[in-house]
Motif scaffolding. Sequence first.
Motif, short mmCIF file in Angstrom:
data_model
loop_
_atom_site.label_atom_id
_atom_site.label_comp_id
_atom_site.label_asym_id
_atom_site.label_seq_id
_atom_site.Cartn_x
_atom_site.Cartn_y
_atom_site.Cartn_z
N SER A 124 34.30 51.36 40.36
CA SER A 124 34.69 49.96 40.18
C SER A 124 33.47 49.13 39.79
O SER A 124 32.45 49.15 40.50
N GLN B 201 38.62 51.62 30.99
CA GLN B 201 39.17 50.95 32.17
C GLN B 201 40.40 51.67 32.68
O GLN B 201 41.26 52.10 31.92
N THR C 108 44.14 45.45 36.17
CA THR C 108 43.82 44.34 37.07
C THR C 108 42.50 44.58 37.81
O THR C 108 42.11 45.71 38.09
N ALA C 109 41.83 43.46 38.13
CA ALA C 109 40.58 43.51 38.88
C ALA C 109 40.86 43.40 40.37
O ALA C 109 41.91 42.92 40.79
N ASP C 110 39.89 43.86 41.18
CA ASP C 110 40.02 43.71 42.62
C ASP C 110 39.57 42.30 43.02
O ASP C 110 39.27 41.45 42.17
N ALA C 111 39.53 42.05 44.32
CA ALA C 111 39.21 40.71 44.80
C ALA C 111 37.81 40.28 44.38
O ALA C 111 37.52 39.07 44.28
N GLY C 112 36.94 41.25 44.14
CA GLY C 112 35.58 40.94 43.72
C GLY C 112 35.40 40.84 42.22
O GLY C 112 34.27 40.73 41.73
N GLY C 113 36.50 40.91 41.46
CA GLY C 113 36.43 40.83 40.00
C GLY C 113 36.00 42.10 39.32
O GLY C 113 35.60 42.08 38.15
N ARG C 114 36.09 43.23 40.04
CA ARG C 114 35.69 44.51 39.48
C ARG C 114 36.90 45.31 39.02
O ARG C 114 37.95 45.28 39.66
N TYR C 115 36.73 46.02 37.92
CA TYR C 115 37.76 46.90 37.39
C TYR C 115 37.35 48.34 37.63
O TYR C 115 36.17 48.66 37.70
N SER D 231 32.06 45.35 37.63
CA SER D 231 32.32 44.10 36.90
C SER D 231 32.14 44.38 35.41
O SER D 231 31.51 45.38 35.03
#
Length: 348
Positions: free
Chosen positions: A266, A290, A294-301, A268
């Motif tokens: 994961s 990718q 969708t990204a996680d709560a931290g904006g990471r894919y 950014s």
Amino acid sequence: MGKAETALGNHSDRLNAINIFPVADGDTGTNLYLTVRAAHRALQDAAPAGAGQPPAEVGQEARPEPAGQQAQFRQQAQLNDVGAVLARAGQAAMEKAKGNSGTLFSVFLCAAAEPLAGHARLTSSLLAAALNRAQIRAWSALSDPVPGTMLSVMEAAGRAAAAVDAGQNGNDSNHALGLVLDAAVEAALEAVVRTEGQLNVLQAAHVVDAGGVGMLLILDCLRSAVLGEELRSELLDGLHGYDLQDPHIHTDMPDDDGVEVMCTISLSPLDAATLRQRLDELGDSVIMSQVGPTADAGGRYRWRVHVHVPDPAPALAVIRSLGDPAEVSVSELALPRDPSGEVSAEGR
């Protein structure tokens, strides 16, 4: 997907035999088979109990589909969303992708699902859009894409599908869909034949590209499943190096030094770009794609990462400096080969 798994299982030995690019490690057939198997199992696991292969509408007329011959990726009719089913298969393939060929096919599958999202029927226009999106994404996943590989086969299929669909003037019948599928497979075959002249190493060995042949088989399985027609067994006739009596070409090639490193991580968008740049400096055959939209709560894919490097330690250090990788695998590029020319069943 089940048809593709069976076909690749049946042809994995011959695909391995002519696998000499980008490294002569004789595992393209094994890698494609294991990757497609992961996608198929994800669909089987998600299918409702007793669903079997329920029918789902594809077109409206001509080229009727016999009962039980509907496409595998539409077996979850209750979802009423071809794209969602294909995306599930693509993500499973990406998480378990093996080697260059398996990783690129996973990218292709995930991208093909995007234009199909929310659609219950596959039409010629949707298929053309899916194939075009998929080939563009596959080309962009590699840091240094090379013509004369499965990328060229994907591109040819996508371009042919778009050209035929453009002449259908919005016709969404089965007949139009059949024309697009036929054109995609025929263009893929022509592209496979051309690969021999596009890469010096293939021309010297008088073989076509193994990944390209694997992609051709997959496209013909798609055509067969969607239209309820038989696989075109004659497609592979005459392809250089593909006769059963031909030897395993890769066994006569010099061993390739180095290792293949693969993982899922994961990141950014900035860290993903940084990782690609650093891996490009350390090795080659860098593929990053990718996993999921969708990204996680931290904006990471989530990303699937693939690279060939002389030594795994620097690559793993760079990867771990940016995140916590999962599904990490490190495999020798020079696989043990026995006198019969067979490679390890585990492949990579």
